[in-house]
Design an enzyme around this catalytic site. Sequence first.
Site, mmCIF file in Angstrom:
data_model
loop_
_atom_site.group_PDB
_atom_site.id
_atom_site.type_symbol
_atom_site.label_atom_id
_atom_site.label_comp_id
_atom_site.label_asym_id
_atom_site.label_seq_id
_atom_site.Cartn_x
_atom_site.Cartn_y
_atom_site.Cartn_z
ATOM 1 N N THR A 1 -8.306 -5.553 4.082
ATOM 2 C CA THR A 1 -8.439 -4.892 3.058
ATOM 3 C C THR A 1 -9.376 -5.632 2.048
ATOM 4 O OG1 THR A 1 -5.923 -4.280 3.186
ATOM 5 C CG2 THR A 1 -7.223 -3.931 1.044
ATOM 6 N N ASP B 1 0.827 -1.340 -0.013
ATOM 7 C CA ASP B 1 -0.123 0.163 -0.088
ATOM 8 C C ASP B 1 0.760 1.182 0.042
ATOM 9 O OD1 ASP B 1 -2.734 1.174 -0.063
ATOM 10 O OD2 ASP B 1 -2.463 1.628 2.126
ATOM 11 N N ASP C 1 -8.982 0.075 2.399
ATOM 12 C CA ASP C 1 -7.844 -0.229 3.051
ATOM 13 C C ASP C 1 -8.315 0.013 4.586
ATOM 14 O OD1 ASP C 1 -5.719 -1.907 3.840
ATOM 15 O OD2 ASP C 1 -4.439 0.105 3.679
ATOM 16 N N GLU D 1 -9.233 3.920 -2.110
ATOM 17 C CA GLU D 1 -8.224 3.618 -2.956
ATOM 18 C C GLU D 1 -8.374 2.997 -4.265
ATOM 19 O OE1 GLU D 1 -4.921 1.970 -0.814
ATOM 20 O OE2 GLU D 1 -5.463 2.835 1.188
ATOM 21 N N GLU E 1 -10.619 3.753 3.935
ATOM 22 C CA GLU E 1 -9.685 4.543 3.114
ATOM 23 C C GLU E 1 -10.102 4.067 1.723
ATOM 24 O OE1 GLU E 1 -5.532 3.735 3.917
ATOM 25 O OE2 GLU E 1 -5.636 5.199 5.952
ATOM 26 N N GLU F 1 -9.929 12.391 7.983
ATOM 27 C CA GLU F 1 -9.774 13.696 7.469
ATOM 28 C C GLU F 1 -11.053 14.506 7.460
ATOM 29 O OE1 GLU F 1 -7.097 13.673 3.754
ATOM 30 O OE2 GLU F 1 -7.967 11.562 4.025
ATOM 31 N N LYS G 1 -3.667 -1.713 10.404
ATOM 32 C CA LYS G 1 -4.326 -1.823 8.988
ATOM 33 C C LYS G 1 -4.206 -3.247 8.372
ATOM 34 C CE LYS G 1 -2.890 2.790 7.181
ATOM 35 N NZ LYS G 1 -4.085 3.190 6.705
ATOM 36 N N ARG H 1 -7.077 3.851 13.457
ATOM 37 C CA ARG H 1 -6.440 5.007 13.923
ATOM 38 C C ARG H 1 -5.818 4.981 15.063
ATOM 39 N NH1 ARG H 1 -5.361 6.156 8.130
ATOM 40 N NH2 ARG H 1 -7.306 6.808 7.318
ATOM 41 N N TYR I 1 2.785 3.516 14.873
ATOM 42 C CA TYR I 1 3.421 3.644 13.573
ATOM 43 C C TYR I 1 5.104 4.119 13.606
ATOM 44 C CZ TYR I 1 2.946 8.798 13.237
ATOM 45 O OH TYR I 1 3.168 10.093 13.362
ATOM 46 N N GLN J 1 -2.934 2.706 14.972
ATOM 47 C CA GLN J 1 -2.140 3.290 14.140
ATOM 48 C C GLN J 1 -1.095 4.481 14.535
ATOM 49 O OE1 GLN J 1 -3.608 4.932 10.595
ATOM 50 N NE2 GLN J 1 -1.808 5.473 9.644
ATOM 51 N N TYR K 1 1.239 5.715 -0.329
ATOM 52 C CA TYR K 1 0.754 7.005 0.409
ATOM 53 C C TYR K 1 1.051 8.034 -0.462
ATOM 54 C CZ TYR K 1 0.699 9.576 4.948
ATOM 55 O OH TYR K 1 0.542 10.388 5.850
ATOM 56 N N ARG L 1 1.170 14.901 13.650
ATOM 57 C CA ARG L 1 2.355 15.800 14.034
ATOM 58 C C ARG L 1 2.090 17.062 14.052
ATOM 59 N NH1 ARG L 1 3.780 12.118 9.894
ATOM 60 N NH2 ARG L 1 4.101 13.795 8.608
ATOM 61 N N HIS M 1 -3.753 13.822 1.062
ATOM 62 C CA HIS M 1 -3.955 13.057 2.263
ATOM 63 C C HIS M 1 -2.952 13.070 3.291
ATOM 64 C CE1 HIS M 1 -5.141 9.291 4.540
ATOM 65 N NE2 HIS M 1 -4.126 8.982 4.371
ATOM 66 N N THR N 1 -4.794 6.313 0.340
ATOM 67 C CA THR N 1 -5.926 6.993 0.385
ATOM 68 C C THR N 1 -5.998 8.189 -0.684
ATOM 69 O OG1 THR N 1 -6.015 6.803 2.671
ATOM 70 C CG2 THR N 1 -7.690 8.357 1.762
#
Length: 393
Positions: free
Chosen positions: A241, A111, A217, A185, A183, A342, A237, A221, A228, A224, A113, A127, A118, A328
Amino acid sequence: MVGVRGARVTDFGRTTLPYCSFVRPGEARARVGVGVGTDVVDLTAALATRRHAYAGLFAAGSLDPLLAAGPRTWHEVRTYVAANLSALAEHQVPASGVELVLPFEVADYVDFYASEHHASNVGRLFRPDGDALTPNWKHLPIGYHGRAGTVVVSGTPIRRPSGQMRERDGTIAFGPTAKLDLEAETGFVVGAGSSLGEPVPVESFDQHVFGVCVVNDWSARDVQAWEYVPLGPFLGKSFATSVSPWVVPLAALAGARIDPPRRDPDPVAYLQDDEPWGLDLELEIAVNGTVVSRAPYSEMYWTPAQMLAHLTVNGAALRPGDLFASGTVSGPGPGQQGSLLELSWNGSRPVTLDDGSTRAFLLDGDRVTIAATARLAGGRRIALGQVEGQVTS
């Protein structure tokens, strides 16, 4: 064999000709079909009856032999089917009356990104005191390896996963995720493989990728966010899927190819592309029947050709049935985001559904449907199918 019967039927018209695997009522053996309008033409039976030279490719009821056969055979089969639709009509059955199953054995799953919108949104949420994008993001298509064994066909129930989470007070808890997300995709199905140690250049993309499917997917959250750093997504994740049961040949999307957004800075040599492998697709996302977003794939920063080139640049080999997804799909405007993370801004602005209820993240019983279309030159749209799943406890 896990599949879905009585799924929402897509009208593919007579030129898209997507492939599927299906099971007839009362049978256990899968067959390979091609979508025509809202029906399925049984290629396994049709080519066997005609003792066609390619009948063996469909005898097992899976797309695996066709994927491995390579681009010349893909073209010849598609040309034959398109030219003989009337003659094949005796093997045509309504798609609503068959069980659609996973159309190929997933060899590996990666997968990416690839959406700048996104990635920037997630960066701001996860962050808040740092840069939205990590320093490497505009230099290479970031990705992670998922689990091929948890790729499931549309309609498969999605059980809410459990994992570790960090609470607001800093304590560590274990339990069912409270932030289950979708997600939206686009998936790319590899056909022809490659040799270990030999990178696949961007210009060879269509010699290896057979077609596209629609992907959800699913993501936990809260799991994650805790796990992560430093190695990226894992249990948040890998639990499921979902993919659409239809694989649309890349040839059907020739008219949907567009230039991607301008890349700045220019990527390194192996990622530079002269061919326009941006795609003018739209992914419509619905939760319990309420459309919550229409995400434009045309906004994706990295193209699938660049993703494949990066995936193999270290010499990693491709196998028939490899699946890689875009990550995503999100656009810059309101209502163009491909995840609830989001759309609700991590729960601070819940989304309102048509029944008056609100969602920050998915609840047990929620049904998510992601339907994709492609806009061809001249503005005509074609359907690419849809992926659906319902959350269970």
